[in-house]
Design a protein around this motif. Sequence first.
Motif, PDB file in Angstrom:
ATOM      1  N   LEU A   1     -14.295  -4.971 -21.214  1.00 10.44           N
ATOM      2  CA  LEU A   1     -15.245  -4.748 -22.581  1.00 10.44           C
ATOM      3  C   LEU A   1     -14.242  -5.118 -24.002  1.00 10.44           C
ATOM      4  CD1 LEU A   1     -16.335  -1.163 -21.619  1.00 10.44           C
ATOM      5  CD2 LEU A   1     -17.476  -3.261 -21.553  1.00 10.44           C
ATOM      6  N   THR A   2     -13.131  -4.715 -24.004  1.00  4.92           N
ATOM      7  CA  THR A   2     -12.066  -5.178 -25.085  1.00  4.92           C
ATOM      8  C   THR A   2     -10.858  -5.553 -24.459  1.00  4.92           C
ATOM      9  OG1 THR A   2     -11.527  -2.866 -25.379  1.00  4.92           O
ATOM     10  CG2 THR A   2     -13.357  -3.690 -26.571  1.00  4.92           C
ATOM     11  N   GLY A   3      -9.968  -6.413 -25.237  1.00  7.92           N
ATOM     12  CA  GLY A   3      -8.755  -6.756 -24.894  1.00  7.92           C
ATOM     13  C   GLY A   3      -8.711  -7.829 -23.659  1.00  7.92           C
ATOM     14  N   ALA A   4      -7.874  -7.994 -22.983  1.00  7.50           N
ATOM     15  CA  ALA A   4      -7.541  -9.078 -21.867  1.00  7.50           C
ATOM     16  C   ALA A   4      -6.683  -8.239 -20.876  1.00  7.50           C
ATOM     17  CB  ALA A   4      -6.786 -10.047 -22.564  1.00  7.50           C
ATOM     18  N   ILE A   5      -7.010  -8.989 -19.571  1.00  2.38           N
ATOM     19  CA  ILE A   5      -6.287  -8.570 -18.476  1.00  2.38           C
ATOM     20  C   ILE A   5      -5.594  -9.675 -17.818  1.00  2.38           C
ATOM     21  CG2 ILE A   5      -6.450  -7.382 -16.227  1.00  2.38           C
ATOM     22  CD1 ILE A   5      -7.010  -5.495 -18.287  1.00  2.38           C
ATOM     23  N   ASN A   6      -4.314  -9.783 -17.597  1.00  2.07           N
ATOM     24  CA  ASN A   6      -3.616 -10.777 -16.832  1.00  2.07           C
ATOM     25  C   ASN A   6      -3.840 -10.859 -15.372  1.00  2.07           C
ATOM     26  OD1 ASN A   6      -3.156 -12.171 -19.132  1.00  2.07           O
ATOM     27  ND2 ASN A   6      -1.130 -11.376 -19.537  1.00  2.07           N
ATOM     28  N   ALA A   7      -3.864 -11.930 -14.594  1.00  2.00           N
ATOM     29  CA  ALA A   7      -3.869 -12.087 -13.128  1.00  2.00           C
ATOM     30  C   ALA A   7      -2.569 -12.507 -12.792  1.00  2.00           C
ATOM     31  CB  ALA A   7      -5.033 -12.436 -12.546  1.00  2.00           C
ATOM     32  N   ILE A   8      -1.375 -11.783 -12.101  1.00  2.00           N
ATOM     33  CA  ILE A   8      -0.097 -12.132 -11.970  1.00  2.00           C
ATOM     34  C   ILE A   8       0.130 -12.325 -10.591  1.00  2.00           C
ATOM     35  CG2 ILE A   8       2.283 -11.847 -12.436  1.00  2.00           C
ATOM     36  CD1 ILE A   8       0.701 -12.283 -14.925  1.00  2.00           C
ATOM     37  N   TYR A   9       0.548 -13.470  -9.995  1.00  2.00           N
ATOM     38  CA  TYR A   9       0.937 -13.556  -8.704  1.00  2.00           C
ATOM     39  C   TYR A   9       2.564 -13.521  -8.719  1.00  2.00           C
ATOM     40  CZ  TYR A   9       1.892 -15.934  -4.318  1.00  2.00           C
ATOM     41  OH  TYR A   9       2.266 -15.950  -2.761  1.00  2.00           O
ATOM     42  N   GLU A  10       2.925 -12.896  -7.781  1.00  2.00           N
ATOM     43  CA  GLU A  10       4.502 -12.361  -7.647  1.00  2.00           C
ATOM     44  C   GLU A  10       4.784 -12.797  -6.136  1.00  2.00           C
ATOM     45  OE1 GLU A  10       5.068  -9.047 -10.643  1.00  2.00           O
ATOM     46  OE2 GLU A  10       4.104  -8.406  -9.028  1.00  2.00           O
TER      47      GLU A  10
ATOM     48  N   ILE B   1       9.315 -16.271  -7.712  1.00  2.00           N
ATOM     49  CA  ILE B   1       8.348 -16.490  -9.218  1.00  2.00           C
ATOM     50  C   ILE B   1       7.159 -15.344  -9.409  1.00  2.00           C
ATOM     51  CG2 ILE B   1       8.672 -18.908  -8.951  1.00  2.00           C
ATOM     52  CD1 ILE B   1       5.490 -18.998  -8.116  1.00  2.00           C
ATOM     53  N   SER B   2       7.087 -15.188 -10.980  1.00  2.00           N
ATOM     54  CA  SER B   2       5.910 -14.412 -11.195  1.00  2.00           C
ATOM     55  C   SER B   2       5.240 -15.040 -12.106  1.00  2.00           C
ATOM     56  CB  SER B   2       6.693 -13.156 -11.790  1.00  2.00           C
ATOM     57  OG  SER B   2       5.562 -12.381 -12.418  1.00  2.00           O
ATOM     58  N   ASN B   3       3.896 -15.625 -11.572  1.00  2.00           N
ATOM     59  CA  ASN B   3       3.216 -16.552 -12.366  1.00  2.00           C
ATOM     60  C   ASN B   3       1.768 -15.907 -12.708  1.00  2.00           C
ATOM     61  OD1 ASN B   3       2.455 -19.089 -13.619  1.00  2.00           O
ATOM     62  ND2 ASN B   3       1.600 -19.875 -11.612  1.00  2.00           N
ATOM     63  N   ARG B   4       1.492 -16.010 -14.268  1.00  2.00           N
ATOM     64  CA  ARG B   4       0.280 -15.643 -14.569  1.00  2.00           C
ATOM     65  C   ARG B   4      -0.815 -16.892 -14.290  1.00  2.00           C
ATOM     66  NH1 ARG B   4      -2.870 -16.854 -18.967  1.00  2.00           N
ATOM     67  NH2 ARG B   4      -1.170 -18.183 -19.792  1.00  2.00           N
ATOM     68  N   ILE B   5      -1.868 -16.460 -13.290  1.00  2.00           N
ATOM     69  CA  ILE B   5      -2.635 -17.540 -13.027  1.00  2.00           C
ATOM     70  C   ILE B   5      -3.944 -17.518 -13.583  1.00  2.00           C
ATOM     71  CG2 ILE B   5      -1.632 -17.609 -10.575  1.00  2.00           C
ATOM     72  CD1 ILE B   5      -3.978 -16.352  -9.431  1.00  2.00           C
ATOM     73  N   PHE B   6      -4.328 -16.324 -14.308  1.00  2.00           N
ATOM     74  CA  PHE B   6      -5.702 -16.369 -14.903  1.00  2.00           C
ATOM     75  C   PHE B   6      -5.602 -15.064 -15.850  1.00  2.00           C
ATOM     76  CE2 PHE B   6     -10.345 -16.266 -15.484  1.00  2.00           C
ATOM     77  CZ  PHE B   6     -10.524 -17.814 -15.170  1.00  2.00           C
ATOM     78  N   THR B   7      -6.389 -15.235 -16.964  1.00  2.00           N
ATOM     79  CA  THR B   7      -6.490 -14.240 -18.066  1.00  2.00           C
ATOM     80  C   THR B   7      -7.973 -13.915 -18.259  1.00  2.00           C
ATOM     81  OG1 THR B   7      -4.622 -14.742 -19.092  1.00  2.00           O
ATOM     82  CG2 THR B   7      -6.253 -13.413 -20.272  1.00  2.00           C
ATOM     83  N   PHE B   8      -8.414 -12.622 -17.922  1.00  2.00           N
ATOM     84  CA  PHE B   8      -9.966 -12.196 -18.123  1.00  2.00           C
ATOM     85  C   PHE B   8      -9.918 -11.478 -19.331  1.00  2.00           C
ATOM     86  CE2 PHE B   8      -8.907 -12.188 -13.570  1.00  2.00           C
ATOM     87  CZ  PHE B   8     -10.015 -12.839 -13.091  1.00  2.00           C
ATOM     88  N   ARG B   9     -10.983 -12.180 -20.287  1.00  2.00           N
ATOM     89  CA  ARG B   9     -11.048 -11.719 -21.520  1.00  2.00           C
ATOM     90  C   ARG B   9     -12.329 -10.923 -21.644  1.00  2.00           C
ATOM     91  NH1 ARG B   9      -6.834 -13.379 -24.320  1.00  2.00           N
ATOM     92  NH2 ARG B   9      -5.869 -15.386 -23.494  1.00  2.00           N
ATOM     93  N   GLN B  10     -12.743 -10.553 -22.980  1.00  2.00           N
ATOM     94  CA  GLN B  10     -13.747  -9.937 -23.165  1.00  2.00           C
ATOM     95  C   GLN B  10     -15.175 -10.414 -22.828  1.00  2.00           C
ATOM     96  OE1 GLN B  10     -15.235  -9.561 -27.396  1.00  2.00           O
ATOM     97  NE2 GLN B  10     -15.458  -7.102 -26.867  1.00  2.00           N
ATOM     98  N   GLY B  11     -15.930  -9.758 -21.854  1.00  2.00           N
ATOM     99  CA  GLY B  11     -17.308 -10.387 -21.503  1.00  2.00           C
ATOM    100  C   GLY B  11     -17.135 -10.862 -20.211  1.00  2.00           C
ATOM    101  N   GLU B  12     -15.983 -11.069 -19.649  1.00  2.00           N
ATOM    102  CA  GLU B  12     -15.880 -11.658 -18.180  1.00  2.00           C
ATOM    103  C   GLU B  12     -15.537 -10.520 -17.133  1.00  2.00           C
ATOM    104  OE1 GLU B  12     -13.740 -15.819 -19.384  1.00  2.00           O
ATOM    105  OE2 GLU B  12     -12.351 -14.087 -18.862  1.00  2.00           O
ATOM    106  N   PHE B  13     -15.352 -10.765 -16.012  1.00  2.00           N
ATOM    107  CA  PHE B  13     -15.476  -9.766 -14.814  1.00  2.00           C
ATOM    108  C   PHE B  13     -14.530 -10.276 -13.787  1.00  2.00           C
ATOM    109  CE2 PHE B  13     -18.839 -12.512 -13.844  1.00  2.00           C
ATOM    110  CZ  PHE B  13     -18.737 -12.861 -12.556  1.00  2.00           C
ATOM    111  N   PHE B  14     -14.031  -9.155 -13.019  1.00  2.00           N
ATOM    112  CA  PHE B  14     -13.193  -9.588 -11.991  1.00  2.00           C
ATOM    113  C   PHE B  14     -13.373  -8.304 -10.627  1.00  2.00           C
ATOM    114  CE2 PHE B  14     -10.500  -7.490 -14.806  1.00  2.00           C
ATOM    115  CZ  PHE B  14     -10.063  -6.277 -13.961  1.00  2.00           C
TER     116      PHE B  14
END
Length: 502
Positions: A381-390, A394-407
């Motif tokens: 709904l608001t903000g952003a959620i990072n998808a982190i592969y660990e 390594i610890s790598n951010r592979i995707f960021t879900f922002r407002q209006g997106e789903f996961f």
Amino acid sequence: MIAQLNTQPQGPGPQAIANVLEQGHLLKNWLLETLNAPIFKLGTESITLWWIVQACFLLLLVGVFAKATKQFLKKILLLRLGFSEGNREVIGTLTSLGVAVLGFIIVLQGMGLELASFAVIMGGLGIGIGFGLQELTRNLVSGLTIFGENKLKVGDLIEFNDHIGYIKEISIRSTIIRTFKGSDLVVPNTDLTSNLVINWNYENCSGRLEVPVSVAYGSDLVLVTEVLLESAAMEKNIVSEPAPKAVFLGFGENSLNFELWVWTERIDQRFLIFSSLNHIIQYNCRRRGINMPFPQRDLWLRNPESISLAVSNQENKVPAPGEKLDNSPTLTQLLKKNFCFQKLNDLEIRNVIEMGKRWHLSAGEILVKQNQYHSYFCVVLTGAINAIYENKKISNRIFTFRQGEFFGELPLMLEVPYPTTMIAAEESTLFLIGKDCFHRLLSNHPELSDRVAEELGKRQDTLQGYEQKLKEMGLLAEADLRNPVDWIRQRINKIFDVSQRV
């Protein structure tokens, strides 16, 4: 050497052992004398402490045996013979009472009591006890009546003395009703057999609901009737036979009064059906331009200038001293920013809102860790959620879900753990929909499965994260990744049994 041996401590001598044995013998004799000492006489039998212990033990065994007999008859023998629940309870209870009474008589007779000599005394005592316990006796008889008639059963939805709830338990003395508020109502059986009780489940769970509706004067009565019947057809818990009816009751003080009569097979959910119908009716009336009434009064104003200023401030959104206006977007507005819900009307959005819940995350707060399960479909709904592969390196951010997106749709559909850690990149708010509600959502709106599939087809990184796990489960072949949209659509239709509806 001999001197040292003589100085070592010696064991207890024969005299000490004899003293100990004598003390033990004396203790045994004292205990036997205490247990067998007469306390009082009952008839011709001398009552001792040992007699009381034996009698209590034997009577306890009789009680346990009587209870076991009831459970055996009720849950095994009579159940296999096809007796109804009420008859099983009556037969089991009466049999256990008979076994208990007979067992008590046999035990007392075996312990030496002549019960015949106490017949007169027990008869007089029984009359006194009968007068003192007549209310308990009435409840016992009423309980047997309820079991025998079988008109009230465990699980029935009943209405009694302005209380409504499910019968949780029926015992010989009282009945426990679980109300919709979550409390347990203990009702003496006499009250149930001597008062009016409405049983909504006596033959089935069907019933009629009467929804009062008032509209403003000047409304088109035919249009109102059409809207009410249309609203009834939009509620899935309403049956078509008997057909819904819109009844015009008459002219009220400020309104034209109607009642919508509908029939449902889920009368136990009548409050939820009432709520849904009221939402639907209000939505359809607003869409058709039908106004709801309000009381009209003539007011004499002494200071019209101040009232005009207050109205002007309200229209211009001028906050009062110390008051702040809340201009934040509503949940409906936030959900419609997600492309899955953009084409839903306000009524459908309301159903979505009832299915889920909001979830607030602070910056850096973890929603779910890698390789953990999480049974929710998540909309940002608001903000952003990072998808982190660990991993270890390594610890790598592979995707960021922002407002209006789903996961979360793939872990939810496939019941597999998350391949990444989902962490809030900033202060965020999510809307979570559980698996059962997600199933219902896709069943009610099959077109959403296509939208979900199309969006997932754009996330090759997400699919690759699940690729190895899906191959191990036998859910993914090499050819499937060539056309991920078709594969996802097929999985959704198969798992949730979603069929396209025209």
